[in-house]
Design an enzyme around this catalytic site. Structure first.
Site, PDB file in Angstrom:
ATOM      1  N   LYS A 182      64.476  -8.477  63.086  1.00  0.00           N
ATOM      2  CA  LYS A 182      65.663  -8.336  62.240  1.00  0.00           C
ATOM      3  C   LYS A 182      66.284  -6.988  62.558  1.00  0.00           C
ATOM      4  O   LYS A 182      65.690  -5.944  62.321  1.00  0.00           O
ATOM      5  CB  LYS A 182      65.322  -8.407  60.752  1.00  0.00           C
ATOM      6  CG  LYS A 182      66.549  -8.238  59.856  1.00  0.00           C
ATOM      7  CD  LYS A 182      66.172  -8.054  58.411  1.00  0.00           C
ATOM      8  CE  LYS A 182      67.395  -7.748  57.557  1.00  0.00           C
ATOM      9  NZ  LYS A 182      68.000  -6.419  57.894  1.00  0.00           N
ATOM     10  N   SER A 240      61.378   3.037  53.635  1.00  0.00           N
ATOM     11  CA  SER A 240      61.093   3.605  52.318  1.00  0.00           C
ATOM     12  C   SER A 240      59.923   2.918  51.632  1.00  0.00           C
ATOM     13  O   SER A 240      59.553   1.788  51.969  1.00  0.00           O
ATOM     14  CB  SER A 240      62.323   3.492  51.419  1.00  0.00           C
ATOM     15  OG  SER A 240      62.570   2.129  51.101  1.00  0.00           O
ATOM     16  N   GLY A 243      61.266  -0.259  49.934  1.00  0.00           N
ATOM     17  CA  GLY A 243      61.468  -1.365  50.868  1.00  0.00           C
ATOM     18  C   GLY A 243      60.164  -1.964  51.354  1.00  0.00           C
ATOM     19  O   GLY A 243      60.015  -3.185  51.438  1.00  0.00           O
ATOM     20  N   GLY A 244      59.202  -1.112  51.679  1.00  0.00           N
ATOM     21  CA  GLY A 244      57.910  -1.599  52.134  1.00  0.00           C
ATOM     22  C   GLY A 244      57.191  -2.416  51.088  1.00  0.00           C
ATOM     23  O   GLY A 244      56.644  -3.487  51.381  1.00  0.00           O
ATOM     24  N   GLU A 263      54.887   1.192  57.131  1.00  0.00           N
ATOM     25  CA  GLU A 263      54.874   2.652  57.066  1.00  0.00           C
ATOM     26  C   GLU A 263      55.958   3.050  56.080  1.00  0.00           C
ATOM     27  O   GLU A 263      57.139   2.766  56.293  1.00  0.00           O
ATOM     28  CB  GLU A 263      55.152   3.255  58.438  1.00  0.00           C
ATOM     29  CG  GLU A 263      55.114   4.774  58.426  1.00  0.00           C
ATOM     30  CD  GLU A 263      55.856   5.383  59.580  1.00  0.00           C
ATOM     31  OE1 GLU A 263      56.703   6.260  59.340  1.00  0.00           O
ATOM     32  OE2 GLU A 263      55.589   4.974  60.731  1.00  0.00           O
ATOM     33  N   CYS A 300      59.728  10.683  59.782  1.00  0.00           N
ATOM     34  CA  CYS A 300      58.693  10.294  58.819  1.00  0.00           C
ATOM     35  C   CYS A 300      57.604  11.349  58.723  1.00  0.00           C
ATOM     36  O   CYS A 300      56.803  11.335  57.790  1.00  0.00           O
ATOM     37  CB  CYS A 300      58.099   8.944  59.190  1.00  0.00           C
ATOM     38  SG  CYS A 300      57.616   8.795  60.920  1.00  0.00           S
TER      39      CYS A 300
END
Length: 528
Positions: A182, A240, A243-244, A263, A300
């Site tokens: 995606k 984020s 989101g994860g 992650e 990150c």
């Protein structure tokens, strides 16, 4: 550059809304038209990936390696066109993206070498012991096998190295798993260029068509559909915490739950021991000002937390750090949303109890949009320990200095830290013995512990661990960088009492592939 969705190596017409890429520095729309995928394309891509898996999983290792090398070649051939487009879509400087292009092709070649050598499958053979008493032992042979189609979510902060042909895609393809990507909505054009390169590589090396697909979306529907599709076997994500966790929850709601390797960020604490500050105050301040603001702080591994014990030397460090931060120019952030969120969170944090703003950048480019403003704040260890909000990531060029009154309070501040991608210790050699208990505790908090360096910068190699205890990642046993990232997409399978001609080559007597294997508890490449 073709903006159509790619399903099983073919560009597909779809009657959905068209999408445009935006330059975050100027706010201007970029060339190219891209098309929102739909539920049918999600199903078509995963159906094709599942069909391709049946042949791709058993493909000769040299052919898989050739495919990975061909992808690297095709991406390298894009050269300036790719780097210029990635810069226009991300606001990242060309020099940074040239380096990222090298990292992207390098990690593809790393996995090609790993696959060609072949020992990564961890073949283990325990031969039969028919005369063993009281019971004979059967012949048992085990190796790692791929699990099936993998869904990869492109990351915002690495449009090449953690995106369409990044480390997740490279390691999944190396393991024998087809990939459905995606595309990140900030990198439509970059994704299209790289997707086209993968198609060319697949055609040149004769790969099954369903081995790769690329879908576009500007929202959440396509991503959710990919995670919850019954043919998806694993998911990778870099981004984020929110989101994860959303993807992890979607995967757990399935009738058959699947692994999500997420992650989800980290504040990457840096602990300055007294002698290090005393001997190198100004040098350390300059070094960390540069690390905090590297890439507008959008790594990150950005050092978002600095911890030290109060001392006159620390005051010198603070003075030098304040001066360095104030003179660092603003930089374009990846997207309007990221810039807005950074501005909001970095402004709100100074309203927390005990937090004061030490320094902020005074050099802002007013001609460009979505500009970062580097900031350093300070808080006492006592207030830091009481306030969980101060331990949350602020994605951007920001760091919080935590000042402890003594070693005991410093260790108390470390104790409240959650899991991290990295922890860094700045120390003189003679100090490490005195702080051994602290060092031991830090190893429980992180996937990588650094001595006298900076956390920004992740080497792509076999020994790298880019993953840590929750919430940095949801499974600290794995890495998303380096050759052992391949282990996310495999599972062990044991063959018991199988005839030689029916076994995979990796497990046959005579070791036809010439790989390292563990035979009756002995690591060997013997052909006997």
């Amino acid at each position: 550059m073709n903006g159509k969705n790619i399903v099983a190596g073919t560009y597909i017409e779809v009657n959905e809304r068209s999408l445009k890429a935006v330059n975050p520095a100027t706010g201007l729309t970029l060339d190219g038209e891209f098309f929102k995928a739909n539920e049918k394309l999600v199903d078509d891509a995963l159906t094709a990936a599942t069909a391709a898996f049946q042949s791709y999983r058993n493909l000769n290792k040299d052919l898989k390696a050739a495919f990975l090398n061909a992808i690297a070649d095709e991406i390298a051939n894009l050269g300036e066109e790719l780097v210029n487009r990635a810069s226009a879509e991300s606001g990242l400087p060309l020099a940074r993206l040239q380096g990222e292009l090298g990292r992207t092709t390098g990690q593809l070649r790393l996995f090609a070498s790993l696959v060609a050598e072949g020992s990564w499958v961890d073949a283990i053979i325990d031969t039969a012991l028919p005369d063993r008493q009281p019971l004979p032992r059967p012949d048992i042979r085990r190796m790692l096998i791929p699990i099936g189609p993998v869904v990869v979510f492109g990351a915002s902060n690495f449009p090449l190295a953690f995106s369409v042909a990044g480390g997740d895609t490279a390691s999944a393809l190396a393991s024998g798993c087809p990939v459905v990507v995606k595309a990140h909505p900030a990198h439509y054009g970059t994704s299209a260029l790289v997707g086209g390169a993968i198609i060319k590589a697949a055609e040149k090396t004769g790969m099954p068509k369903g081995v790769f697909s690329l879908l576009y979306d500007d929202g959440y529907a396509v991503g959710a559909g990919l995670v919850q599709h019954p043919l998806t076997k694993a998911v990778t994500f870099t981004g984020s915490f929110k989101g994860g966790m959303a993807l992890i929850n979607l995967a757990q709601q399935r009738e058959q739950p699947i692994p999500v390797f997420a992650e989800m960020g980290s504040i990457n604490p840096v602990i300055f021991l007294p002698l290090a500050i005393e001997n190198q105050a100004e040098e350390l301040a300059k070094k960390y000002a540069a690390s905090i603001t590297l890439g507008a702080g959008q790594f990150c591994t950005n050092p978002g937390l600095l911890l030290a014990v109060q001392s006159p030397a620390l005051e010198n460090f603070k003075t030098a750090l304040k001066e360095a931060i104030s003179t660092i120019p603003s930089a374009t952030m990846l997207t309007e949303g990221i810039a807005h969120n950074y501005g909001k969170l970095s402004a709100e944090v100074v309203n927390e109890d005990g937090v004061v703003l030490l320094s902020a950048s005074t050099v802002k480019n007013t001609e460009l949009q979505n500009q970062s403003e580097a900031k350093i704040a300070q808080v006492s260890a006592a207030d830091f320990i009481k306030n969980p909000k101060l331990r949350e990531e602020i994605f951007g060029p920001y760091s919080l200095l935590v000042v402890a009154q003594d070693q005991a309070e410093l260790e108390q501040a470390v104790e409240v830290l959650e899991g991290q991608l990295t922890v860094t210790l700045m120390a003189e050699k003679q100090e490490l013995r005195d702080y051994q208990a602290l060092v031991n505790r830090l190893t429980d908090k992180t996937g990588r512990i650094i001595l006298n360096g900076v956390p920004t910068g992740v080497e792509v190699c076999a020994a790298m661990q880019h993953g840590g205890p929750f919430p940095a990642t949801n499974d600290s046993r794995f890495t998303s960088v380096g050759s052992t990232a391949i282990n996310r997409f495999v599972r062990p399978l044991a063959y018991q009492d199988w005839e030689q001609e029916l076994l995979p080559d990796e497990l046959k007597d005579g070791n036809p592939l010439g790989i390292f294997r563990t035979v009756n508890q002995q690591l060997t490449k013997s052909h006997e």
